[in-house]
Design an enzyme around this catalytic site. Sequence first.
Site, PDB file in Angstrom:
ATOM      1  N   GLY A  15      33.378  -0.817  10.835  1.00 28.10           N
ATOM      2  CA  GLY A  15      33.458  -2.281  10.730  1.00 28.10           C
ATOM      3  C   GLY A  15      32.294  -2.927  11.464  1.00 28.10           C
ATOM      4  N   ARG A  76      32.180   2.714   5.483  1.00 29.56           N
ATOM      5  CA  ARG A  76      33.026   3.802   5.983  1.00 29.56           C
ATOM      6  C   ARG A  76      32.927   4.901   4.928  1.00 29.56           C
ATOM      7  NH1 ARG A  76      36.655  -0.737   7.809  1.00 29.56           N
ATOM      8  NH2 ARG A  76      36.570  -0.653  10.060  1.00 29.56           N
ATOM      9  N   ASP A 107      35.197   4.443  16.759  1.00 28.04           N
ATOM     10  CA  ASP A 107      35.673   5.832  16.928  1.00 28.04           C
ATOM     11  C   ASP A 107      35.466   6.706  15.687  1.00 28.04           C
ATOM     12  OD1 ASP A 107      37.559   4.361  15.641  1.00 28.04           O
ATOM     13  OD2 ASP A 107      39.271   5.122  16.754  1.00 28.04           O
ATOM     14  N   THR A 130      32.245  -2.449  18.165  1.00 29.95           N
ATOM     15  CA  THR A 130      33.483  -2.779  17.440  1.00 29.95           C
ATOM     16  C   THR A 130      34.145  -3.953  18.148  1.00 29.95           C
ATOM     17  OG1 THR A 130      35.779  -2.106  17.031  1.00 29.95           O
ATOM     18  CG2 THR A 130      34.608  -0.851  18.685  1.00 29.95           C
ATOM     19  N   ASP A 132      37.144  -4.404  18.427  1.00 33.30           N
ATOM     20  CA  ASP A 132      38.459  -4.016  18.955  1.00 33.30           C
ATOM     21  C   ASP A 132      38.484  -3.678  20.448  1.00 33.30           C
ATOM     22  OD1 ASP A 132      39.444  -4.364  16.446  1.00 33.30           O
ATOM     23  OD2 ASP A 132      39.652  -2.237  15.964  1.00 33.30           O
ATOM     24  N   ASP A 134      38.388  -0.886  21.814  1.00 30.68           N
ATOM     25  CA  ASP A 134      39.424   0.144  21.960  1.00 30.68           C
ATOM     26  C   ASP A 134      38.854   1.512  22.360  1.00 30.68           C
ATOM     27  OD1 ASP A 134      38.081   0.475  19.564  1.00 30.68           O
ATOM     28  OD2 ASP A 134      39.862   0.945  18.391  1.00 30.68           O
ATOM     29  N   ARG A 176      43.823  -3.267  14.777  1.00 27.80           N
ATOM     30  CA  ARG A 176      44.714  -2.364  14.062  1.00 27.80           C
ATOM     31  C   ARG A 176      45.528  -1.515  15.030  1.00 27.80           C
ATOM     32  NH1 ARG A 176      41.246  -0.017   9.519  1.00 27.80           N
ATOM     33  NH2 ARG A 176      39.929   0.221  11.343  1.00 27.80           N
TER      34      ARG A 176
END
Length: 327
Positions: A15, A76, A107, A130, A132, A134, A176
Amino acid sequence: MKNTISKIGVFTSGGDAPGMNAAIRAVVRGAIYYKKEVYGITQGYEGMIDGDIVKLGARSVGNIIQRGGTILKTARSQEFRTPEGRAKAFQNLKKNGIDALVAIGGDGTFTGLHKFYEEYQIPSICIPGTIDNDLAGTDYTIGFDTATNTAVEAIDKIRDTAISHNRLFFIEVMGRNSGYIAINSGIAGGAVSIIIPEESMTIEELFAKLDEGGKTNKKSSLIVVAEGSKIGTAMELAHKFSERNNYFDIKVTILGHLQRGGSPSYFDRVLASRMGVAAVEGLINGERDVMVGIRNNQMVYNPFSMIINHRHEIDNELLRISKILSI
Ligand code: F6P
């Protein structure tokens, strides 16, 4: 291993995130500063497989530091998951003489590159990009700050109309598997409840909290729901709550991909610039199969194996204060 590289390939994958362009610029200019050649690979692993590779110069990355998205495009790739796809990618790198890689992504990107490194031993470094936030091994990922500011700006606007109409809004933000955007934008936006994938608040607990507000004459409320909520999406929660609620007028807003776009914040531009240079310097200094990170404001290198098997935990302090402040 030191100084054995001469041609660096750079690409973005997964992303997109605001600040990726600033990272590309830093890798390109960092490489040129250290007298290395640098090649842009378009659309991530797809471009590597298709041989979509162009030489970049210092001027090719002018006027992009402030731009959202990624000039190299991103994807992706399913094909890179196969040994045949990776073999094609390796042949194309060889054809162009590329002997080192810098990947900017999340990731999934790192997992692919780790596998590729194990198979072909191309010196590789990842830069965490990203929204996120994360990834283990770094306090911040590129794009998270901008995306969270975008979410806060949207939440503030929703608050204006929520108050005017005495409404309850369920606002869905991205994430997500990660509640970073939700917990931070929820606190900054004054949400009454914040639902994140990492914390197991039940629907009953959430609804009891909203009922409390109803009883104490709370006229409007905002609930921030991370996309990966384990107790239902914003739409599902709103629907369920409407079946028992008779005091709030309920609305839902899904912020979606607008959180991925826009001009990067100063924080993301500086972070991306530091990480881009650190990636090039890491490669020159013999770092292999690692991710650049920022820890306590210092650049660090963590092995992929450590990143892939761990997650960036949510700060319990944020969870604690969000509860104190939402009375
Ligand atoms: O990983 C970044 C992210 O924006 C997540 O927050 C979100 O769940 C996902 O990407 C959306 O992916 P796509 O753009 O492929 O729909």
